[in-house]
Write an enzyme that holds these catalytic residues in place. Structure first.
Site, PDB file in Angstrom:
ATOM      1  N   ASP A  97      51.597  68.508 -11.725  1.00 24.32           N
ATOM      2  CA  ASP A  97      51.022  69.596 -10.925  1.00 24.32           C
ATOM      3  C   ASP A  97      49.631  70.034 -11.353  1.00 24.32           C
ATOM      4  OD1 ASP A  97      51.424  70.841 -13.329  1.00 24.32           O
ATOM      5  OD2 ASP A  97      53.187  71.952 -12.690  1.00 24.32           O
ATOM      6  N   GLU A 119      57.879  63.549 -11.335  1.00 23.56           N
ATOM      7  CA  GLU A 119      58.168  64.969 -11.554  1.00 23.56           C
ATOM      8  C   GLU A 119      57.923  65.763 -10.260  1.00 23.56           C
ATOM      9  OE1 GLU A 119      56.229  68.142 -14.249  1.00 23.56           O
ATOM     10  OE2 GLU A 119      57.450  67.005 -15.655  1.00 23.56           O
ATOM     11  N   GLU A 133      49.040  75.605 -10.276  1.00 19.49           N
ATOM     12  CA  GLU A 133      49.961  74.456 -10.318  1.00 19.49           C
ATOM     13  C   GLU A 133      50.982  74.447  -9.179  1.00 19.49           C
ATOM     14  OE1 GLU A 133      49.105  76.317 -12.913  1.00 19.49           O
ATOM     15  OE2 GLU A 133      48.173  74.929 -14.337  1.00 19.49           O
ATOM     16  N   HIS A 207      48.737  78.830 -23.117  1.00 21.39           N
ATOM     17  CA  HIS A 207      47.430  78.383 -22.608  1.00 21.39           C
ATOM     18  C   HIS A 207      47.191  78.659 -21.129  1.00 21.39           C
ATOM     19  CE1 HIS A 207      48.822  74.985 -20.115  1.00 21.39           C
ATOM     20  NE2 HIS A 207      49.798  74.884 -20.989  1.00 21.39           N
ATOM     21  N   ARG A 209      46.329  79.546 -17.304  1.00 22.62           N
ATOM     22  CA  ARG A 209      45.224  80.346 -16.742  1.00 22.62           C
ATOM     23  C   ARG A 209      45.665  81.764 -16.414  1.00 22.62           C
ATOM     24  NH1 ARG A 209      40.443  77.149 -14.363  1.00 22.62           N
ATOM     25  NH2 ARG A 209      40.801  75.199 -15.429  1.00 22.62           N
ATOM     26  N   HIS A 240      45.204  75.571 -27.925  1.00 22.08           N
ATOM     27  CA  HIS A 240      44.578  74.788 -26.846  1.00 22.08           C
ATOM     28  C   HIS A 240      43.060  74.924 -26.947  1.00 22.08           C
ATOM     29  CE1 HIS A 240      43.543  73.658 -22.730  1.00 22.08           C
ATOM     30  NE2 HIS A 240      44.787  73.271 -22.522  1.00 22.08           N
TER      31      HIS A 240
HETATM   32  C1  UD1 Z   1      45.168  72.035 -17.451  1.00 19.77           C
HETATM   33  C2  UD1 Z   1      46.010  72.124 -16.181  1.00 19.77           C
HETATM   34  C3  UD1 Z   1      47.336  72.808 -16.474  1.00 19.77           C
HETATM   35  C4  UD1 Z   1      48.041  72.174 -17.665  1.00 19.77           C
HETATM   36  C5  UD1 Z   1      47.086  72.092 -18.847  1.00 19.77           C
HETATM   37  C6  UD1 Z   1      47.750  71.335 -19.966  1.00 19.77           C
HETATM   38  C7  UD1 Z   1      44.801  72.449 -14.069  1.00 19.77           C
HETATM   39  C8  UD1 Z   1      44.121  73.401 -13.195  1.00 19.77           C
HETATM   40  N1  UD1 Z   1      45.302  72.958 -15.210  1.00 19.77           N
HETATM   41  O1  UD1 Z   1      44.831  73.372 -17.820  1.00 19.77           O
HETATM   42  O2  UD1 Z   1      48.174  72.697 -15.342  1.00 19.77           O
HETATM   43  O3  UD1 Z   1      49.143  72.967 -18.005  1.00 19.77           O
HETATM   44  O4  UD1 Z   1      45.917  71.391 -18.461  1.00 19.77           O
HETATM   45  O5  UD1 Z   1      47.136  71.564 -21.189  1.00 19.77           O
HETATM   46  O6  UD1 Z   1      44.869  71.269 -13.782  1.00 19.77           O
HETATM   47  N2  UD1 Z   1      39.137  71.486 -23.226  1.00 19.77           N
HETATM   48  C9  UD1 Z   1      38.500  70.780 -24.206  1.00 19.77           C
HETATM   49  N3  UD1 Z   1      39.034  69.577 -24.605  1.00 19.77           N
HETATM   50  C10 UD1 Z   1      40.185  69.078 -24.067  1.00 19.77           C
HETATM   51  C11 UD1 Z   1      40.837  69.837 -23.079  1.00 19.77           C
HETATM   52  C12 UD1 Z   1      40.305  71.024 -22.651  1.00 19.77           C
HETATM   53  O7  UD1 Z   1      37.481  71.199 -24.726  1.00 19.77           O
HETATM   54  O8  UD1 Z   1      40.623  67.994 -24.482  1.00 19.77           O
HETATM   55  C13 UD1 Z   1      38.556  72.773 -22.779  1.00 19.77           C
HETATM   56  C14 UD1 Z   1      37.297  72.566 -21.878  1.00 19.77           C
HETATM   57  O9  UD1 Z   1      36.389  73.594 -22.143  1.00 19.77           O
HETATM   58  C15 UD1 Z   1      37.896  72.717 -20.476  1.00 19.77           C
HETATM   59  C16 UD1 Z   1      38.912  73.814 -20.721  1.00 19.77           C
HETATM   60  O10 UD1 Z   1      39.501  73.494 -21.999  1.00 19.77           O
HETATM   61  O11 UD1 Z   1      36.924  73.064 -19.503  1.00 19.77           O
HETATM   62  C17 UD1 Z   1      39.973  73.951 -19.684  1.00 19.77           C
HETATM   63  O12 UD1 Z   1      40.552  72.703 -19.340  1.00 19.77           O
HETATM   64  P1  UD1 Z   1      41.273  72.528 -17.897  1.00 19.77           P
HETATM   65  O13 UD1 Z   1      41.822  71.154 -17.797  1.00 19.77           O
HETATM   66  O14 UD1 Z   1      40.355  72.980 -16.819  1.00 19.77           O
HETATM   67  O15 UD1 Z   1      42.404  73.607 -17.928  1.00 19.77           O
HETATM   68  P2  UD1 Z   1      43.675  73.725 -18.847  1.00 19.77           P
HETATM   69  O16 UD1 Z   1      43.863  75.165 -19.145  1.00 19.77           O
HETATM   70  O17 UD1 Z   1      43.624  72.743 -19.952  1.00 19.77           O
HETATM   71  N1  UDP Z   2      51.709  69.141 -27.183  1.00 22.81           N
HETATM   72  C1  UDP Z   2      51.019  68.367 -28.104  1.00 22.81           C
HETATM   73  N2  UDP Z   2      50.245  69.003 -29.048  1.00 22.81           N
HETATM   74  C2  UDP Z   2      50.123  70.355 -29.098  1.00 22.81           C
HETATM   75  C3  UDP Z   2      50.819  71.139 -28.129  1.00 22.81           C
HETATM   76  C4  UDP Z   2      51.593  70.496 -27.170  1.00 22.81           C
HETATM   77  O1  UDP Z   2      51.119  67.142 -28.100  1.00 22.81           O
HETATM   78  O2  UDP Z   2      49.427  70.859 -29.971  1.00 22.81           O
HETATM   79  C5  UDP Z   2      52.508  68.440 -26.161  1.00 22.81           C
HETATM   80  C6  UDP Z   2      53.912  68.961 -25.917  1.00 22.81           C
HETATM   81  O3  UDP Z   2      54.837  68.282 -26.728  1.00 22.81           O
HETATM   82  C7  UDP Z   2      54.142  68.647 -24.448  1.00 22.81           C
HETATM   83  C8  UDP Z   2      52.766  68.736 -23.844  1.00 22.81           C
HETATM   84  O4  UDP Z   2      51.847  68.653 -24.930  1.00 22.81           O
HETATM   85  O5  UDP Z   2      54.590  67.316 -24.271  1.00 22.81           O
HETATM   86  C9  UDP Z   2      52.598  70.036 -23.106  1.00 22.81           C
HETATM   87  O6  UDP Z   2      51.284  70.190 -22.761  1.00 22.81           O
HETATM   88  P1  UDP Z   2      50.662  71.571 -22.341  1.00 22.81           P
HETATM   89  O7  UDP Z   2      51.450  72.671 -22.936  1.00 22.81           O
HETATM   90  O8  UDP Z   2      49.217  71.474 -22.654  1.00 22.81           O
HETATM   91  O9  UDP Z   2      50.781  71.533 -20.758  1.00 22.81           O
HETATM   92  P2  UDP Z   2      51.927  71.905 -19.714  1.00 22.81           P
HETATM   93  O10 UDP Z   2      53.165  71.156 -20.076  1.00 22.81           O
HETATM   94  O11 UDP Z   2      52.085  73.382 -19.759  1.00 22.81           O
HETATM   95  O12 UDP Z   2      51.351  71.490 -18.411  1.00 22.81           O
END
Ligand code: UD1
Ligand code: UDP
Length: 372
Positions: A97, A119, A133, A207, A209, A240
């Site tokens: 999602d 999923e 999501e 983490h 939003r 995160h």
């Molecule tokens: C995204 C997904 C969310 C999921 C989450 C898992 C969307 C809108 N959101 O949210 O559904 O639960 O991933 O973790 O698709 N960043 C880094 N390095 C990384 C990853 C992220 O620096 O490897 C920082 C960047 O500044 C980036 C920000 O985190 O712009 C947000 O990342 P983004 O993918 O937009 O949103 P998440 O909150 O990670």
């Molecule tokens: N996870 C990880 N390292 C971390 C925190 C989470 O590998 O420091 C793994 C966790 O086991 C799960 C996935 O990341 O499989 C969940 O990701 P996240 O919470 O970022 O996203 P969501 O599931 O909420 O979309």
């Protein structure tokens, strides 16, 4: 002739749950796999690809600091178009999602390529939670040809929306498949070595939003108060990389000795630390599915969940984000052994670890039936 199946994913959780599918596709003699990552995440995606030794054929590398939903959506659409044109896959597989999932589905749809949604069918029926999501998965399911529902309940959700019954397959969740690669009884981590044997460990992740702001401040206050009152407790929070989450976590916990803010863990470390924890607190989706397999109670830091199977089974407790509720739930698990054991011993409702095999089997059947 072999059929070409393209997987598209971009964030950490998609990568963890698509890795078993990618592995299965690589091993399958009937298919030619093509792996595309959007790079919606960068470091957190790389951690997963490295562990599973997945080398993407294409990386759109779209991530920017504090990226907007519009940026993700438009870059995925524009980036995928030439790849779809060049590769002409028979099927595109997406997961879950995220905005990568939704935009990749739209892109495949624009190119008349059928979509398999891994999923599929999770719902809160509330477009504001989780945001965005819930909308992402509803849009994706509207465009999908093959639905891989992790549980019978997610199948029911899809039927309720009138998706065709003969295209919905209950497979289990590939998160459980992933645990087979990562969890190891002999595991050691330096963080664990530093924690005395008579301390209890709580693993925290947060983490989302919609939680960035007052909800996080409230939850963190509760965690801080419980931790400060009990020196034999250690809270480990792999934070995160989202700048907003980093800021709020450091504001709340810097200087608190038994709350350890650490960098995101690679998937092996995270799964094994989860297995060593006393309980888990999270607003993550994936963690809610993994913890029951590890016999760990989970306090879900959200008002809604699309994973009610775990709540019904008794392993997840939906506590919301109000300080008082979070504190009460933590103290109950810490002090009431009967309640703790009930949650810890609940049965995992998310599958048997063979979801990826079922998904690839169904893809093959679909592609050889010529009913596209
Ligand atoms: C995204 C997904 C969310 C999921 C989450 C898992 C969307 C809108 N959101 O949210 O559904 O639960 O991933 O973790 O698709 N960043 C880094 N390095 C990384 C990853 C992220 O620096 O490897 C920082 C960047 O500044 C980036 C920000 O985190 O712009 C947000 O990342 P983004 O993918 O937009 O949103 P998440 O909150 O990670
Ligand atoms: N996870 C990880 N390292 C971390 C925190 C989470 O590998 O420091 C793994 C966790 O086991 C799960 C996935 O990341 O499989 C969940 O990701 P996240 O919470 O970022 O996203 P969501 O599931 O909420 O979309």
């Amino acid at each position: 002739m072999k059929k070409k199946i393209m997987t598209v994913f971009g964030t950490r959780p998609e990568a963890i749950k698509m890795a078993p599918v990618v592995k299965q596709l690589i091993a399958d003699e009937q298919t030619t796999p093509v792996t595309v990552v959007t790079g919606q995440h960068r470091e957190m995606l790389k951690q997963v690809l490295d562990f599973f030794q997945i080398k993407p054929d294409y990386d759109l590398a779209i991530m920017e600091k504090s990226q907007s939903l519009e940026q993700i959506t438009s870059k995925v659409l524009l980036g995928l178009a030439p790849i779809l044109q060049q590769e002409q896959p028979d099927l595109v597989l997406v997961h879950g999602d995220t905005t990568t999932t939704m935009a990749a589905s739209l892109s495949a749809f624009y190119h008349h390529i059928p979509i398999g949604h891994v999923e599929a069918g999770l719902r809160t029926w509330n477009l504001a939670s989780p945001f965005p999501e819930e909308a992402n998965r509803q849009i994706t399911d509207d465009l999908t040809s093959l639905y891989f529902a992790p549980t019978d309940l997610s199948r029911q959700n899809l039927l309720q929306e009138h998706h065709p019954a003969d295209r919905i397959f209950v497979t289990g969740n590939t998160a459980i498949d992933a645990l087979k690669y990562t969890v190891n009884r002999e595991y050691h981590h330096q963080v664990l070595d530093q924690i005395p044997d008579d301390h209890r460990l709580i693993l925290l992740t947060m983490h989302r939003r919609e939680n960035q702001g007052v909800p996080m401040v409230n939850v963190f206050r509760a965690v801080r108060e419980v931790a400060q009152a009990d020196p034999k407790l250690d809270v480990i929070y792999p934070v995160h990389l989202s700048p907003k989450v980093q800021e709020l976590a450091h504001q709340a916990f810097d200087g608190i000795k038994n709350v350890h803010l650490i960098a995101p863990l690679d998937v092996v470390d995270f799964h094994n630390l989860a297995a060593h924890s006393y309980f888990i607190m999270t607003d993550s989706g994936g963690v809610q599915e993994e913890a029951p397999s590890l016999n760990k109670p989970v306090l879900v830091l959200r008002d809604t969940t699309e994973r009610p199977e775990g709540v019904k089974a008794g392993t997840l407790k939906l506590v919301g984000t109000k300080s008082a509720d979070v504190k009460t739930a933590m103290l109950t698990l810490l002090n009431d052994d009967q309640q703790y054991q009930q949650m810890a011993k609940a049965k995992n409702p998310y599958g048997d670890g063979h979801a990826a095999e079922r998904i690839v089997d169904q893809c093959n059947q679909f592609l050889t039936q010529d009913i596209i």
